[in-house]
Design a protein around this motif. Structure first.
Motif, PDB file in Angstrom:
ATOM      1  N   ALA A   1      53.466  31.041  21.368  1.00 28.84           N
ATOM      2  CA  ALA A   1      52.233  31.788  21.599  1.00 28.84           C
ATOM      3  C   ALA A   1      51.056  30.845  21.386  1.00 28.84           C
ATOM      4  N   ASP A   2      49.908  31.197  21.930  1.00 27.18           N
ATOM      5  CA  ASP A   2      48.710  30.376  21.727  1.00 27.18           C
ATOM      6  C   ASP A   2      48.103  30.614  20.352  1.00 27.18           C
ATOM      7  N   ILE A   3      48.083  31.877  19.937  1.00 26.53           N
ATOM      8  CA  ILE A   3      47.552  32.208  18.616  1.00 26.53           C
ATOM      9  C   ILE A   3      48.537  33.141  17.916  1.00 26.53           C
ATOM     10  N   TYR A   4      48.848  32.791  16.672  1.00 24.75           N
ATOM     11  CA  TYR A   4      49.726  33.637  15.847  1.00 24.75           C
ATOM     12  C   TYR A   4      48.867  34.424  14.862  1.00 24.75           C
TER      13      TYR A   4
ATOM     14  N   THR B   1      41.389  35.641   7.313  1.00 25.43           N
ATOM     15  CA  THR B   1      41.530  34.247   6.872  1.00 25.43           C
ATOM     16  C   THR B   1      42.002  33.418   8.060  1.00 25.43           C
ATOM     17  N   VAL B   2      41.136  32.530   8.516  1.00 26.19           N
ATOM     18  CA  VAL B   2      41.499  31.635   9.631  1.00 26.19           C
ATOM     19  C   VAL B   2      42.203  30.431   9.032  1.00 26.19           C
ATOM     20  N   ILE B   3      43.534  30.434   9.098  1.00 26.43           N
ATOM     21  CA  ILE B   3      44.323  29.359   8.492  1.00 26.43           C
ATOM     22  C   ILE B   3      44.239  28.096   9.338  1.00 26.43           C
ATOM     23  N   GLU B   4      44.264  28.257  10.634  1.00 26.57           N
ATOM     24  CA  GLU B   4      44.104  27.144  11.564  1.00 26.57           C
ATOM     25  C   GLU B   4      43.315  27.678  12.760  1.00 26.57           C
ATOM     26  N   PRO B   5      42.103  27.142  13.021  1.00 29.09           N
ATOM     27  CA  PRO B   5      41.261  27.690  14.091  1.00 29.09           C
ATOM     28  C   PRO B   5      42.001  27.755  15.425  1.00 29.09           C
ATOM     29  N   ASP B   6      41.909  28.928  16.053  1.00 28.99           N
ATOM     30  CA  ASP B   6      42.528  29.172  17.368  1.00 28.99           C
ATOM     31  C   ASP B   6      44.035  28.940  17.379  1.00 28.99           C
ATOM     32  N   ASP B   7      44.666  29.025  16.188  1.00 24.36           N
ATOM     33  CA  ASP B   7      46.121  28.868  16.131  1.00 24.36           C
ATOM     34  C   ASP B   7      46.779  29.905  15.209  1.00 24.36           C
ATOM     35  N   ILE B   8      46.317  29.983  13.965  1.00 21.37           N
ATOM     36  CA  ILE B   8      46.958  30.866  12.972  1.00 21.37           C
ATOM     37  C   ILE B   8      45.883  31.639  12.220  1.00 21.37           C
ATOM     38  N   ILE B   9      45.982  32.968  12.275  1.00 22.11           N
ATOM     39  CA  ILE B   9      44.985  33.826  11.623  1.00 22.11           C
ATOM     40  C   ILE B   9      45.712  34.934  10.862  1.00 22.11           C
ATOM     41  N   LYS B  10      45.249  35.204   9.665  1.00 19.31           N
ATOM     42  CA  LYS B  10      45.839  36.294   8.881  1.00 19.31           C
ATOM     43  C   LYS B  10      44.777  37.358   8.614  1.00 19.31           C
TER      44      LYS B  10
ATOM     45  N   GLU C   1      34.959  41.938  16.511  1.00 11.95           N
ATOM     46  CA  GLU C   1      33.954  41.391  15.592  1.00 11.95           C
ATOM     47  C   GLU C   1      34.102  39.877  15.463  1.00 11.95           C
ATOM     48  N   MET C   2      35.351  39.386  15.471  1.00  8.46           N
ATOM     49  CA  MET C   2      35.563  37.941  15.392  1.00  8.46           C
ATOM     50  C   MET C   2      35.046  37.237  16.649  1.00  8.46           C
ATOM     51  N   VAL C   3      35.266  37.855  17.820  1.00  3.87           N
ATOM     52  CA  VAL C   3      34.754  37.281  19.069  1.00  3.87           C
ATOM     53  C   VAL C   3      33.231  37.235  19.050  1.00  3.87           C
ATOM     54  N   ALA C   4      32.621  38.311  18.571  1.00  5.56           N
ATOM     55  CA  ALA C   4      31.149  38.373  18.504  1.00  5.56           C
ATOM     56  C   ALA C   4      30.586  37.292  17.584  1.00  5.56           C
ATOM     57  N   ARG C   5      31.352  36.938  16.557  1.00  4.34           N
ATOM     58  CA  ARG C   5      30.905  35.902  15.616  1.00  4.34           C
ATOM     59  C   ARG C   5      31.290  34.506  16.075  1.00  4.34           C
ATOM     60  N   GLY C   6      32.025  34.413  17.150  1.00  2.00           N
ATOM     61  CA  GLY C   6      32.454  33.108  17.642  1.00  2.00           C
ATOM     62  C   GLY C   6      33.579  32.500  16.837  1.00  2.00           C
ATOM     63  N   GLU C   7      34.364  33.334  16.125  1.00  2.00           N
ATOM     64  CA  GLU C   7      35.438  32.827  15.271  1.00  2.00           C
ATOM     65  C   GLU C   7      36.745  32.627  16.028  1.00  2.00           C
ATOM     66  N   VAL C   8      36.875  33.256  17.195  1.00  2.00           N
ATOM     67  CA  VAL C   8      38.113  33.137  17.938  1.00  2.00           C
ATOM     68  C   VAL C   8      37.831  33.295  19.435  1.00  2.00           C
ATOM     69  N   ASP C   9      38.616  32.604  20.240  1.00  2.00           N
ATOM     70  CA  ASP C   9      38.516  32.711  21.700  1.00  2.00           C
ATOM     71  C   ASP C   9      39.770  33.437  22.181  1.00  2.00           C
ATOM     72  N   ILE C  10      39.579  34.638  22.736  1.00  2.00           N
ATOM     73  CA  ILE C  10      40.755  35.434  23.120  1.00  2.00           C
ATOM     74  C   ILE C  10      41.021  35.406  24.619  1.00  2.00           C
ATOM     75  N   THR C  11      40.305  34.573  25.359  1.00  2.00           N
ATOM     76  CA  THR C  11      40.584  34.483  26.805  1.00  2.00           C
ATOM     77  C   THR C  11      41.955  33.849  27.011  1.00  2.00           C
ATOM     78  N   SER C  12      42.570  34.187  28.118  1.00  7.08           N
ATOM     79  CA  SER C  12      43.915  33.703  28.427  1.00  7.08           C
ATOM     80  C   SER C  12      43.923  32.176  28.509  1.00  7.08           C
TER      81      SER C  12
ATOM     82  N   VAL D   1      39.733  36.027  31.953  1.00  7.47           N
ATOM     83  CA  VAL D   1      40.626  37.165  31.696  1.00  7.47           C
ATOM     84  C   VAL D   1      41.108  37.109  30.251  1.00  7.47           C
ATOM     85  N   ILE D   2      41.055  38.236  29.573  1.00  4.13           N
ATOM     86  CA  ILE D   2      41.500  38.289  28.182  1.00  4.13           C
ATOM     87  C   ILE D   2      43.013  38.132  28.123  1.00  4.13           C
ATOM     88  N   GLY D   3      43.473  37.322  27.182  1.00  2.03           N
ATOM     89  CA  GLY D   3      44.902  37.091  27.024  1.00  2.03           C
ATOM     90  C   GLY D   3      45.639  38.322  26.526  1.00  2.03           C
ATOM     91  N   ASP D   4      46.942  38.359  26.773  1.00  2.63           N
ATOM     92  CA  ASP D   4      47.749  39.501  26.356  1.00  2.63           C
ATOM     93  C   ASP D   4      48.042  39.439  24.861  1.00  2.63           C
TER      94      ASP D   4
END
Length: 653
Positions: free
Chosen positions: A506-509, A528-537, A560-571, A581-584
């Motif tokens: 997966a791109d993000i866990y 908790t962003v353990i690894e940016p754009d990779d692992i989030i808890k 809320e995370m997208v609005a803050r720029g904390e994660v990119d959820i596009t495919s 397009v937003i990723g699945d």
């Protein structure tokens, strides 16, 4: 869901309290005096002594213990035995046992109350006579069954609209009780001497056999069975609304009881038979109207018990005392809850009680025994609550001595009912208690033996897996429901699922954990962003009365995370990424099953077998968390509690 304390009384709040809280205790005059007199000839000692016991029971048990003292133990505005347990459980593990016993017996009471209340009211129809002096109705069982069945069917729709009528109807009911009682007291003001505790003492110490003397307490206790509802419904009405409305309710009840006593004094030496004192107080031309009002009050009392049972089960689920059954919220009104499985269970129980006992006088034998145990358990939890609040130990000892003595006396008196029908309520409570204990014990066994690993050890392997294009992509966003409360931990079963069961690229866990708090309406989360754009808890902290709608809550967190720029959820697929397009998103829920590879002590083996037997009838984990079924993968993993150590297998060449 935002909760506000209701520490001020309002006119609307008082009316709501009248409709929701006092149904059970308010319909007690339908059968209490009849239960006290029983089949013996009416005599003065029984009347005055019984009234004195009622007066002091309502004063010491209902008013002092519940209205004055226990309403202080509010959990962010919520009450009830499980709310009280949530306040004290972190201080003493052993308090789990009284909480489970109290919850089980309170739920059993919810099966006895509707039949006895509705039957007592409907049996008033037997007093309506034709011109020939024959009763219009001789068998009330079919009418009672129709009313109760209609009531349980109605639960599916919710009670938002009809609930607004409860207050005015109960106000009318209590006004009727007060007025008719006062009219009969005017016939004989000497009945008020029963306020003196001398008459209670004289009755309880008299050497009378059967149900008289001390054993009268078993019938007297029925006047306060609804006291636990005062505390359980604290969150619906607020402390001050309950306390102020109780003044009117108590006066109305006492006037009715003493009015019935005045009527009974005029019929000394006679047998009460099928006559109900409450309906004898009514003018003949008002009898049918009075019976209709009594029936409406009994239905409201039943509705309150049913709604209370739904709330009790929802709290029990989040405290791990009950299987994760389906919960439905039929309206957006707070407190509106429908539990299909419990609705069917209560309906079957109520129908069984009506068919078994047939008349309310027979149901009295089954009523009271279970709720006495609930009150004793509440007393023990309350004493510990006072202890953690630093109340002087002498006051706590006084509280324990007074109420264990009082409720212990009620329990002993009620035990006489065991062979006459009390076994029914105890059997029901025993079945519920078994389910609660097994579910709690099995959950603890699973939790204690769940293996965790350090998430930090798998950060690099997860990143490498995410970049490994030789493995087909499982999802853009892979979301695991995790039991690991600590940010640094992850279950070994999840690691096994990602890397070994079937490599899940997966791109993000995302790892999502839900923590149920002792407070009722908390809705917090921590990212908790353990690894940016990779692992989030994501850790959700939800109150024990908050609906588990993780799909909705998780979507809100991501927004809320997208609005803050904390994660990119596009495919991350090139063609889709260029079109934004937003990723699945795909959820994975691990559901354990009991492995054959276990060596367990007999008791644990029985507990776990019963646990998994119950589990096959319950909601799967994904449905409980409110996840969309088309985006969820349910993986079954073996639960190995204690591996088999001996295996006498021999290789033969």
């Amino acid at each position: 869901m935002e909760h506000k304390h209701k520490n001020t009384a309002t006119a609307a709040g008082l009316l709501v309290a009248m409709g929701i809280i006092y149904g059970d205790i308010g319909t007690s005059p339908l059968y209490v005096m009849q239960a006290i007199i029983g089949n013996d000839p009416i005599n003065e000692l029984m009347i005055l002594g019984g009234l004195s016991c009622i007066f002091w029971t309502l004063t010491l048990q209902t008013t002092l213990k519940y209205v004055v003292l226990i309403l202080r133990a509010d959990n962010k505005g919520e009450g009830g035995i499980f709310a009280l347990f949530a306040l004290v459980r972190r201080h003493a593990k052993w308090l789990t046992l009284p909480a489970i016993i109290g919850g089980a017996t309170l739920l059993a009471d919810g099966i006895i109350t509707p039949p006895i209340s509705v039957s007592s009211a409907v049996e008033g129809l037997k007093m309506l006579k034709t011109k020939e002096g024959l009763p219009y109705v001789t068998d009330t069982v079919p009418i009672v069954l129709v009313i109760l069945t209609g009531l349980f069917i109605f639960q599916i729709l919710g009670t938002k609209v009809v609930g607004k009528l409860f207050g005015p109807i109960m106000l009318l009911w209590f006004s009727m009780l007060a007025i008719t009682g006062l009219l009969w007291i005017e016939h004989d003001w000497s009945i008020l001497r029963a306020v003196s505790p001398h008459y209670a003492w004289a009755l309880l110490t008299s050497h009378q056999a059967g149900t008289a003397g001390f054993w009268t307490l078993g019938a007297v206790f029925l006047c306060t069975t609804g006291a636990e509802a005062l505390y359980s419904d604290l969150g619906h009405c607020g402390r001050e609304n309950i306390r102020i409305s109780w003044i009117f309710v108590k006066i109305a009840l006492l006037l009715q009881y003493f009015g019935q006593g005045a009527w009974l004094l005029h019929h000394q030496g006679m047998l009460l038979g099928d006559r109900k004192p409450i309906f004898e107080l009514l003018p003949r031309e008002f009898l049918f109207t009075g019976i209709c009002i009594a029936t409406a009050a009994a239905v409201i009392a039943s509705q309150a018990l049913i709604s209370g049972s739904f709330t009790l089960i929802s709290e029990a689920i989040r405290l791990n005392f009950w299987p994760k059954v389906r919960l439905i919220y039929p309206s957006d009104q707070k407190g509106q809850l429908y539990v299909p499985s419990i609705n069917i269970f209560l309906w079957l129980g109520c129908v069984g009680v009506v068919l078994w006992f047939k008349e309310s006088s027979n149901m009295e034998a089954a009523y009271g025994l279970a709720i006495t145990l609930t009150m004793l358990m509440t007393t023990s939890l309350m004493a510990y609550y006072l202890h953690i609040k630093k109340i002087d130990m002498w006051w706590i000892l006084l509280f324990l001595v007074v109420y264990i003595s009082l409720e212990g006396a009620f329990l002993v008196a009620n035990l006489q009912k065991f062979s006459h029908g009390g076994y029914v309520s105890l059997f029901i409570a025993g079945v519920i208690l078994l389910v609660m204990y097994v579910w709690f014990r099995a959950t603890r066994i699973k939790k204690d033996l769940t293996e965790y690993e350090k998430l930090a050890d798998y950060v690099e392997p997860l990143k490498e897996l995410s970049r490994d294009e030789t493995i087909p992509k499982y999802a853009t966003h892979l979301v695991f429901m995790s039991n690991a409360g600590r940010v640094s931990d992850i279950e070994s079963k999840i690691i096994y699922s990602i890397f070994q069961r079937r490599p899940k690229r997966a791109d993000i866990y995302w790892f999502v954990h839900v923590d149920t708090l002792d407070e009722p309406y908390t809705m917090d989360y921590k990212v908790t962003v353990i690894e940016p754009d990779d692992i989030i808890k994501v850790n959700f902290k939800l109150g024990f009365r908050v609906e588990q709608r993780i799909n909705l809550y998780f979507r809100k967190v991501v927004e809320e995370m997208v609005a803050r720029g904390e994660v990119d959820i596009t495919s991350r697929y090139k063609s889709l990424n260029e079109q934004n397009v937003i990723g699945d998103f795909r959820f994975v829920v691990l559901e354990k099953f009991l492995s054959f590879d276990n060596e367990l002590p007999l008791m644990d083996r029985l507990v776990m077998k019963f646990y998994f037997f119950l589990k096959q009838f319950m909601n799967s984990e994904d449905k409980w968390f409110g996840l969309d079924s088309d985006a969820v993968k349910l993986e079954k993993v073996p639960l190995i509690i204690k591996p088999i150590s001996r295996c006498n297998l021999r290789r033969v060449d």
